[in-house]
Design a protein around this motif. Structure first.
Motif, PDB file in Angstrom:
ATOM      1  N   THR A  83       0.862  -1.173   0.000  1.00  0.00           N
ATOM      2  CA  THR A  83       0.000   0.000   0.000  1.00  0.00           C
ATOM      3  C   THR A  83       0.904   1.230   0.000  1.00  0.00           C
ATOM      4  OG1 THR A  83      -0.170   0.155   2.411  1.00  0.00           O
ATOM      5  CG2 THR A  83      -1.836  -1.185   1.279  1.00  0.00           C
ATOM      6  N   ALA A  84       0.374   2.335  -0.515  1.00  0.00           N
ATOM      7  CA  ALA A  84       1.153   3.569  -0.586  1.00  0.00           C
ATOM      8  C   ALA A  84       0.526   4.630   0.304  1.00  0.00           C
ATOM      9  CB  ALA A  84       1.210   4.077  -2.020  1.00  0.00           C
ATOM     10  N   VAL A  85       1.382   5.398   0.972  1.00  0.00           N
ATOM     11  CA  VAL A  85       0.958   6.591   1.697  1.00  0.00           C
ATOM     12  C   VAL A  85       1.298   7.757   0.778  1.00  0.00           C
ATOM     13  CG1 VAL A  85       1.276   8.012   3.754  1.00  0.00           C
ATOM     14  CG2 VAL A  85       1.430   5.508   3.912  1.00  0.00           C
ATOM     15  N   SER A  86       0.273   8.479   0.360  1.00  0.00           N
ATOM     16  CA  SER A  86       0.461   9.524  -0.635  1.00  0.00           C
ATOM     17  C   SER A  86      -0.016  10.867  -0.129  1.00  0.00           C
ATOM     18  CB  SER A  86      -0.319   9.161  -1.908  1.00  0.00           C
ATOM     19  OG  SER A  86      -0.226  10.172  -2.872  1.00  0.00           O
ATOM     20  N   ALA A  87       0.784  11.895  -0.387  1.00  0.00           N
ATOM     21  CA  ALA A  87       0.359  13.270  -0.146  1.00  0.00           C
ATOM     22  C   ALA A  87      -0.412  13.731  -1.381  1.00  0.00           C
ATOM     23  CB  ALA A  87       1.571  14.162   0.089  1.00  0.00           C
ATOM     24  N   PRO A  88      -1.355  14.657  -1.218  1.00  0.00           N
ATOM     25  CA  PRO A  88      -2.126  15.098  -2.372  1.00  0.00           C
ATOM     26  C   PRO A  88      -1.316  16.025  -3.287  1.00  0.00           C
ATOM     27  CG  PRO A  88      -2.771  16.328  -0.432  1.00  0.00           C
ATOM     28  CD  PRO A  88      -1.800  15.273   0.027  1.00  0.00           C
ATOM     29  N   ALA A  89      -1.624  15.958  -4.564  1.00  0.00           N
ATOM     30  CA  ALA A  89      -1.070  16.886  -5.544  1.00  0.00           C
ATOM     31  C   ALA A  89      -2.237  17.665  -6.143  1.00  0.00           C
ATOM     32  CB  ALA A  89      -0.320  16.125  -6.640  1.00  0.00           C
ATOM     33  N   VAL A  90      -1.971  18.858  -6.611  1.00  0.00           N
ATOM     34  CA  VAL A  90      -3.045  19.682  -7.167  1.00  0.00           C
ATOM     35  C   VAL A  90      -3.523  19.168  -8.515  1.00  0.00           C
ATOM     36  CG1 VAL A  90      -2.402  21.754  -5.887  1.00  0.00           C
ATOM     37  CG2 VAL A  90      -1.409  21.336  -8.146  1.00  0.00           C
ATOM     38  N   SER A  91      -2.694  18.375  -9.208  1.00  0.00           N
ATOM     39  CA  SER A  91      -3.090  17.827 -10.498  1.00  0.00           C
ATOM     40  C   SER A  91      -2.205  16.633 -10.834  1.00  0.00           C
ATOM     41  CB  SER A  91      -2.958  18.880 -11.601  1.00  0.00           C
ATOM     42  OG  SER A  91      -1.592  19.185 -11.813  1.00  0.00           O
ATOM     43  N   VAL A  92      -2.608  15.879 -11.845  1.00  0.00           N
ATOM     44  CA  VAL A  92      -1.808  14.757 -12.318  1.00  0.00           C
ATOM     45  C   VAL A  92      -0.452  15.252 -12.806  1.00  0.00           C
ATOM     46  CG1 VAL A  92      -1.639  12.982 -14.113  1.00  0.00           C
ATOM     47  CG2 VAL A  92      -3.796  13.331 -12.903  1.00  0.00           C
ATOM     48  N   GLU A  93      -0.455  16.372 -13.495  1.00  0.00           N
ATOM     49  CA  GLU A  93       0.795  16.926 -14.022  1.00  0.00           C
ATOM     50  C   GLU A  93       1.765  17.304 -12.911  1.00  0.00           C
ATOM     51  OE1 GLU A  93      -2.410  16.957 -16.735  1.00  0.00           O
ATOM     52  OE2 GLU A  93      -2.306  18.179 -14.923  1.00  0.00           O
ATOM     53  N   LYS A  94       1.269  17.731 -11.790  1.00  0.00           N
ATOM     54  CA  LYS A  94       2.118  18.153 -10.662  1.00  0.00           C
ATOM     55  C   LYS A  94       2.507  16.997  -9.745  1.00  0.00           C
ATOM     56  CE  LYS A  94       2.060  22.607 -11.459  1.00  0.00           C
ATOM     57  NZ  LYS A  94       3.232  23.351 -11.825  1.00  0.00           N
ATOM     58  N   SER A  96       4.371  13.950  -8.306  1.00  0.00           N
ATOM     59  CA  SER A  96       5.740  13.433  -8.410  1.00  0.00           C
ATOM     60  C   SER A  96       5.874  12.234  -7.481  1.00  0.00           C
ATOM     61  CB  SER A  96       6.725  14.527  -8.004  1.00  0.00           C
ATOM     62  OG  SER A  96       7.970  13.977  -7.655  1.00  0.00           O
ATOM     63  N   LEU A  97       6.410  11.138  -8.008  1.00  0.00           N
ATOM     64  CA  LEU A  97       6.615   9.958  -7.168  1.00  0.00           C
ATOM     65  C   LEU A  97       7.518  10.277  -5.984  1.00  0.00           C
ATOM     66  CD1 LEU A  97       7.070   7.209  -9.898  1.00  0.00           C
ATOM     67  CD2 LEU A  97       5.057   7.633  -8.484  1.00  0.00           C
ATOM     68  N   ASP A  98       8.590  11.025  -6.209  1.00  0.00           N
ATOM     69  CA  ASP A  98       9.522  11.359  -5.132  1.00  0.00           C
ATOM     70  C   ASP A  98       8.892  12.264  -4.082  1.00  0.00           C
ATOM     71  OD1 ASP A  98      11.575   9.854  -6.202  1.00  0.00           O
ATOM     72  OD2 ASP A  98      12.391  11.527  -7.365  1.00  0.00           O
ATOM     73  N   GLU A  99       8.085  13.204  -4.522  1.00  0.00           N
ATOM     74  CA  GLU A  99       7.515  14.179  -3.588  1.00  0.00           C
ATOM     75  C   GLU A  99       6.238  13.703  -2.918  1.00  0.00           C
ATOM     76  OE1 GLU A  99       5.643  18.689  -3.669  1.00  0.00           O
ATOM     77  OE2 GLU A  99       6.861  18.015  -5.361  1.00  0.00           O
ATOM     78  N   HIS A 100       5.380  13.014  -3.648  1.00  0.00           N
ATOM     79  CA  HIS A 100       4.045  12.706  -3.135  1.00  0.00           C
ATOM     80  C   HIS A 100       3.883  11.313  -2.537  1.00  0.00           C
ATOM     81  CE1 HIS A 100       3.348  16.257  -5.668  1.00  0.00           C
ATOM     82  NE2 HIS A 100       2.515  16.557  -4.683  1.00  0.00           N
ATOM     83  N   ILE A 101       4.734  10.358  -2.926  1.00  0.00           N
ATOM     84  CA  ILE A 101       4.662   9.040  -2.286  1.00  0.00           C
ATOM     85  C   ILE A 101       5.558   9.098  -1.047  1.00  0.00           C
ATOM     86  CG2 ILE A 101       5.126   6.557  -2.486  1.00  0.00           C
ATOM     87  CD1 ILE A 101       2.720   7.542  -4.123  1.00  0.00           C
ATOM     88  N   LYS A 102       4.929   9.106   0.118  1.00  0.00           N
ATOM     89  CA  LYS A 102       5.648   9.290   1.384  1.00  0.00           C
ATOM     90  C   LYS A 102       6.165   7.979   1.958  1.00  0.00           C
ATOM     91  CE  LYS A 102       5.027  13.673   1.355  1.00  0.00           C
ATOM     92  NZ  LYS A 102       6.149  14.539   1.065  1.00  0.00           N
TER      93      LYS A 102
END
Length: 153
Positions: A83-94, A96-102
């Motif tokens: 399972t993945a812990v993910s931070a929200p992004a404002v859009s699909v384009e924004k 980032s695997l490095d930034e949003h997958i915690k």
């Protein structure tokens, strides 16, 4: 025998604030060597060392498969999956695997005989010693997790 302890909801924002719940009192976890000994004593034709080796290899393989996106089902126990812990992004384009997958976590969901609806009928329940003292009025829940107040002393 599965022991039940008490805890009190201390979240003042909750509609359940102050309500008392039962919680399973879990003991210290067993390591694979102790589990191997236990299995070998339950009519297994295999010795503890063979069972130990199989369990070590199974743990390694389950982790490997799960990290490749392959869930692993152990019949009447659970399904392991990533399972993945993910931070929200404002859009699909924004995104980032490095930034949003915690974090990546190992999930485990009960299956078969261990599903919730099947488990309660298989267990004997009792109160922990402290929970029984609370029921008997000899102690009360305190405001700190795992702490109790003695009464009448």
């Amino acid at each position: 025998m599965l022991e039940i302890d008490f805890y009190k909801n201390k979240n003042q924002e909750s509609r359940q604030f102050g309500k008392v719940y039962g919680r399973v009192h879990n003991k210290d976890p067993w390591e694979i060597d102790r589990l191997s000994t236990h299995i070998s004593q339950h009519g297994s034709p295999y010795t503890r060392d063979v069972i130990f080796a199989v369990l070590i290899k199974a743990a390694d393989c389950i982790k490997h498969l799960v990290l490749e996106g392959q869930p692993v089902k152990l019949a009447d126990l659970c399904i392991f999956k990533a399972t993945a812990v993910s931070a929200p992004a404002v859009s699909v384009e924004k995104f980032s695997l490095d930034e949003h997958i915690k974090a990546i976590r190992l999930g485990c969901r009960a299956t078969g005989a261990t599903r919730i609806k099947n488990m309660k009928g298989d267990v004997q329940l009792s109160y922990t010693t402290m929970a029984q003292r609370i029921k008997d009025g000899e102690a009360t829940l305190s405001s700190e997790k795992g702490k109790y107040l003695e009464t009448g002393e």
